[in-house]
Scaffold this active site. Structure first.
Site, PDB file in Angstrom:
ATOM      1  N   ASP A 173      95.282 -28.785 -56.318  1.00 14.17           N
ATOM      2  CA  ASP A 173      96.067 -28.228 -57.413  1.00 14.17           C
ATOM      3  C   ASP A 173      95.449 -28.625 -58.759  1.00 14.17           C
ATOM      4  O   ASP A 173      95.044 -29.776 -58.960  1.00 14.17           O
ATOM      5  CB  ASP A 173      97.501 -28.773 -57.312  1.00 14.17           C
ATOM      6  CG  ASP A 173      98.411 -28.250 -58.395  1.00 14.17           C
ATOM      7  OD1 ASP A 173      98.676 -27.034 -58.404  1.00 14.17           O
ATOM      8  OD2 ASP A 173      98.868 -29.061 -59.233  1.00 14.17           O
TER       9      ASP A 173
ATOM     10  N   GLU B 191      91.762 -25.120 -57.081  1.00 12.57           N
ATOM     11  CA  GLU B 191      92.438 -24.237 -58.027  1.00 12.57           C
ATOM     12  C   GLU B 191      91.727 -24.486 -59.356  1.00 12.57           C
ATOM     13  O   GLU B 191      91.951 -25.510 -59.996  1.00 12.57           O
ATOM     14  CB  GLU B 191      93.923 -24.559 -58.132  1.00 12.57           C
ATOM     15  CG  GLU B 191      94.644 -23.621 -59.074  1.00 12.57           C
ATOM     16  CD  GLU B 191      96.104 -24.008 -59.306  1.00 12.57           C
ATOM     17  OE1 GLU B 191      96.943 -23.098 -59.405  1.00 12.57           O
ATOM     18  OE2 GLU B 191      96.403 -25.217 -59.397  1.00 12.57           O
TER      19      GLU B 191
END
Length: 704
Positions: free
Chosen positions: A345, A382
Site C-alpha cells: 500500500d 501501489e
C-alpha cells in the site's frame, strides 16, 4: 501497585526481536535507541501486572529471558526516557505499549483518553500520567509452529489472474458456510468459498490487510470501525477479528493458506508499511511512538510528523529500525505463514527516505528485493502516495510489479467515450511505454478496472457521482475523479434499455481487462454484479454495503458465467497473456506479432493515432510465435486473434483485414450477448464487412 517477580531475569540475546519461548521461559527483545529503561509487563487474567526490567542493552535492543513465562501470556512494555515533543520524543511509562514484533495482539482501545500520551495540546502539553493498562491492546506470547501451510503453487506471473477480496466481507453472507465461520479465516478456507474461486478460474487471491489493525481515533469517537484495515498496529500478527475462535488467529490463518494452496490458489496479502494507527502527534501512544518516535516516523522541525500518506504519520523508510521491521515482518509472512506475495500500500513512501524524492534503489526497497526469500515472492507496488511527487507509476525497479493506475483510467475513459485510441493501444499491449525500458515484463503491469477503493463494476456503470453519505463525512470523502458513466440514470432504475446498456458496458470493461496483455486483477463480487449503492469509499462500513451479496439474480448469474468464460479463454490462449512485449517482430506466419487496424481494414497510420475522435480500434495478435512457454520452458504456439473494440454511440461498419493474416475469421466472444457467445457465429472471410453495435467488443479467432 506493580511488583517485580522474584525469579531472576537472564540476559538472553538481542535477536530475533519479539517474544520467543525458549529455555524454560520467554526471551523478550525490543528496540529503542532513546530509552533509559525498559520494562516488560506481564498481565494476568485478572488484569494484575508484574513488571520485569530488561537490563541488557545490545545494539539499541533491550532484551532479557524471563523464566517461567509460557505461550499465551499477555504482555506489554513500559519505556522510561525523554519526553521532549520539540524533538519528537514521547517516552511515557504510564502508557503500556504493544510489542512491534508481537505475533498475537489482543484487545483494542476502549478509552481513547487513557491512550493519549499528552495532556492538552499534543505539541506543547505535558505527558499524561493516566495509566493506559486496561484501555489499550496487549501483546500475547504465541506458540511456535502450527498447521502446515502446504506447497506454494508458484503460479507463473503471466498466468496469474488476481482476485482482491476482504476476508470478512467475502464470506460474511455466504449461505453455504456455517454461521460460526462466516467472516473468518476458516470461512475463506471452507469448501464453498474455495469452490467459487476455482469455478471462477482465478489463480491468486489478494487479501485486504490481515495484519493486526486498530480503529483510528476519529472512528472510535463516532462508534465506527476501520473495515478495510489500512490502519496497522502489528506487522507480525494476524488480525484477531478474523478468527472464529479468539486466540487462534495464527493457526486459523495458516489453515486458510493451506486450504487455498491445496486448491492451487496463491495467497497475497495487502501490507501497509507506510503509516500506523497512531496517526499524527495528537494520536494515541500504544506502540511505536512510545518506544522511539523519531526512530520509526518521519519528523519535521518542532517535533511534528511528516505526513505524505494522508494518515497523520509516515514510517521513515531510511531508518534502520524500519528497514529491519519491514523485512523481518515480510520474511515471517512469506516463511512461517506461507503467503506467496505482497501488495504494498502507498509503496512510493518506501522509496522516499526522509520524505524526499523517490529513489527506486532506496535502502528499504533494495533490502526487500535482494532478500533471498522475498525475491521469490510476488512483489506488487501501489506506486503512489498522498502527494503529487509520490505518483510513480512506471518508476519502480526491475523486480516490482505495479498497480497500473493509467490502465484503469484509460480503459474507463475509452468505454465512456472520453478518449481516443492512442493511449488505449499501450494499455492493451502491456504498457511498454511504462515498463519495457526498465527490463521489466508486461505481466508486471497489474491491470485493473476496479479495486476495493472506488466504485464497484456495477456502480461504475450506474453512477456519475459518489454517494458516501453513510460514511458520516457529509460526502466529502472519496475521490471525485471516478471516470464513470451512469448510462442515462443515476443509480437504480427499472428502465430496460439502461439496464441492458449497463450490463453490456460491464462486459466491455471485463473483457478488455482479461484480454489485455499484463496481469488482470478483479474485485470480489464484481462478477456477481455487486453494488455499494454508489459509495466509492466504504472503508468504515462493516455491513451489507461492503459484504459480498451471494443472493442469486439473473443479472448476477449472467455476468458470472461471462466472467468464467473470459478467464477460461485467457487460460487456454497463451497468445493473450504473453510474457514478452510485442516488438513488431516477424513471426513464422510472416506477419508481425502485433498489428493495429482501422475500421476500413487498413493498418493504422501514424496520423491515425492523433485523431482524437477515433473510437474504434482493431488489434491483431499473431499466435504462431507468442513467446509463452510451458512450465518446462518450451515455447508454445496458439491461434491468432483479432480484437475489435468500438466505444462509439452509433453502429459502425468494419472491414476485416487482408487474407495474409489468415484464411478465415471465427467470431469467438461478443459483448452484445449476456453470456458472450457470438450473436452470429458464422465464419467470415478476409475483407468481409460486419457491423459493430454501439459500445461493443468482438473477439475473432484465426485458427492456426
Amino acid at each position: 501497585m506493580a511488583t517485580r517477580p522474584e525469579s531472576e531475569v537472564l540476559a538472553g540475546r538481542p535477536f530475533p526481536l519479539g517474544a520467543h519461548a525458549e529455555a524454560g521461559g520467554v526471551r523478550f527483545a525490543v528496540t529503542s535507541h532513546v530509552a533509559e529503561a525498559v520494562e516488560v509487563c506481564l498481565i494476568d487474567d485478572d488484569g494484575a501486572e508484574k513488571r520485569v526490567e530488561l537490563t541488557e542493552r545490545t545494539f539499541g535492543v533491550w532484551h532479557g529471558l524471563v523464566p517461567g513465562v509460557t505461550p499465551g501470556q499477555r504482555y506489554g512494555f513500559r519505556v522510561h526516557g525523554p519526553y521532549d515533543t520539540g524533538r519528537g520524543l514521547r517516552c511515557n511509562p504510564a502508557k503500556i505499549l504493544v510489542d512491534p514484533y508481537a505475533r498475537q495482539i489482543t484487545g483494542k482501545i476502549t478509552d481513547l483518553g487513557a491512550a493519549l500520551g499528552y495532556v492538552g495540546d499534543p505539541m506543547h502539553g505535558p505527558p499524561s500520567a493516566v495509566d493506559s493498562l486496561g484501555s489499550v491492546p496487549l501483546s500475547v506470547v504465541s506458540s511456535p509452529g502450527g498447521a502446515d501451510t502446504g506447497v506454494k503453487p508458484e503460479v507463473p506471473f503471466e498466468e496469474a489472474v488476481i482476485y482482491e477480496l476482504h476476508v470478512k466481507g467475502f464470506t460474511k453472507n455466504h449461505p453455504e458456510i456455517p454461521e460460526k465461520l462466516r467472516g473468518t479465516y476458516l470461512g475463506l478456507a471452507h469448501p464453498a468459498a474455495i469452490e467459487h474461486l476455482t469455478r471462477l478460474g482465478v489463480t491468486t487471491v489478494e487479501l485486504l490487510p490481515v495484519q493486526a489493525f486498530q480503529d483510528e481515533p476519529s472512528l472510535i469517537q463516532r462508534n465506527a470501525s476501520n473495515y478495510w484495515g489500512y490502519s496497522p498496529l502489528g506487522y507480525c500478527a494476524p488480525h484477531a477479528g478474523y478468527a472464529s475462535e479468539p486466540g487462534r488467529e495464527v493457526q486459523e490463518f495458516r489453515t486458510m493458506v493451506a486450504a487455498l494452496h491445496a486448491a492451487n490458489i496463491e495467497v497475497l496479502i495487502d501490507v501497509v508499511y507506510n503509516h500506523t494507527c497512531e496517526g499524527g502527534p495528537g494520536g494515541p501512544t500504544i506502540c511505536f511512538r512510545g518506544f522511539d518516535a523519531p526512530g520509526y516516523y518521519l519528523h519535521a522541525g518542532g517535533g511534528s510528523t511528516v505526513d505524505i500518506t494522508g494518515c497523520g504519520n509516515t514510517l521513515d523508510a531510511g531508518s534502520p529500525q524500519v528497514v529491519r521491521l519491514v523485512t523481518d515482518s515480510l520474511r515471517y509472512w512469506a516463511g512461517e505463514m506461507g503467503v506467496d506475495g505482497f501488495r504494498f500500500d502507498l509503496a512510493s513512501t518506501m522509496g522516499r527516505p526522509g520524505g524526499g524524492f523517490f529513489d527506486r534503489d532506496s535502502a528499504l526497497l533494495t533490502a526487500i528485493t535482494t532478500d533471498p526469500l522475498l525475491c521469490r515472492a510476488k512483489l506488487i507496488a501501489e506506486p503512489w502516495d498522498a502527494t503529487g511527487d509520490g505518483y510513480r507509476v512506471g518508476d519502480f525497479g526491475v523486480q516490482w510489479a505495479e498497480w497500473n493506475g493509467r490502465y484503469r483510467d484509460t480503459v474507463r475513459d475509452f468505454w465512456r467515450g472520453h478518449t481516443s485510441v492512442r493511449d488505449l493501444a499501450y494499455r492493451l499491449s502491456g504498457s511498454s511505454d511504462l515498463y519495457a525500458d526498465d527490463l521489466r515484463r508486461p505481466w508486471q503491469s497489474i491491470n485493473f478496472i476496479t479495486a476495493h477503493d472506488g466504485f464497484t463494476l456495477r456502480d461504475l456503470v450506474s453512477y456519475n457521482d459518489k454517494h458516501n453519505e453513510e460514511n458520516g463525512e457529509d460526502n466529502r470523502d472519496g475521490t471525485n475523479d471516478n471516470r464513470s458513466w451512469n448510462c442515462g440514470a443515476e443509480g437504480e432504475t427499472t428502465d430496460p434499455e439502461i439496464l441492458k446498456l449497463r450490463a453490456k458496458q460491464a462486459r466491455n470493461l471485463l473483457a478488455t481487462l482479461v484480454l489485455s496483455t499484463g496481469t488482470p486483477m478483479m474485485v470480489a463480487g464484481d462478477e456477481m454484479w455487486r453494488t455499494q449503492g454508489g459509495n466509492n469509499n466504504a472503508y468504515c462500513l462493516d455491513n451489507a454495503v461492503s459484504w459480498v451479496d451471494w443472493d442469486r439474480t439473473d443479472a448476477g448469474e449472467a455476468l458470472l458465467g461471462f466472467t468464467q468464460r473470459l478467464i477460461e479463454l485467457r487460460a487456454s490462449s497463451p497468445a493473450l497473456r504473453q510474457p514478452e512485449f510485442f516488438e513488431g517482430r516477424t513471426t513464422p506466419s510472416g506477419n508481425p506479432d502485433l498489428v493495429w487496424f482501422r475500421p476500413d481494414g487498413q493498418e493504422m497510420a501514424e496520423t491515425d493515432w492523433f485523431d482524437e475522435g477515433r473510437r474504434t480500434l482493431g488489434m491483431f495478435i499473431d499466435g504462431s510465435n507468442c513467446l509463452s512457454r510451458t512450465r518446462e520452458g518450451e515455447l508454445v504456439s496458439d491461434d491468432s486473434w483479432l480484437l475489435l473494440m468500438h466505444a462509439g454511440a452509433d453502429p459502425i461498419t468494419v472491414t476485416l483485414p487482408h487474407e495474409r493474416y489468415g484464411p478465415s475469421y471465427e467470431p469467438f466472444l461478443d459483448t452484445t450477448t449476456p453470456d458472450g457467445s457470438p450473436a452470429d457465429p458464422s465464419g467470415l472471410l478476409p475483407r468481409s464487412k460486419l457491423t459493430l453495435e454501439p459500445r461493443s467488443l468482438l473477439l475473432l479467432r484465426l485458427p492456426r
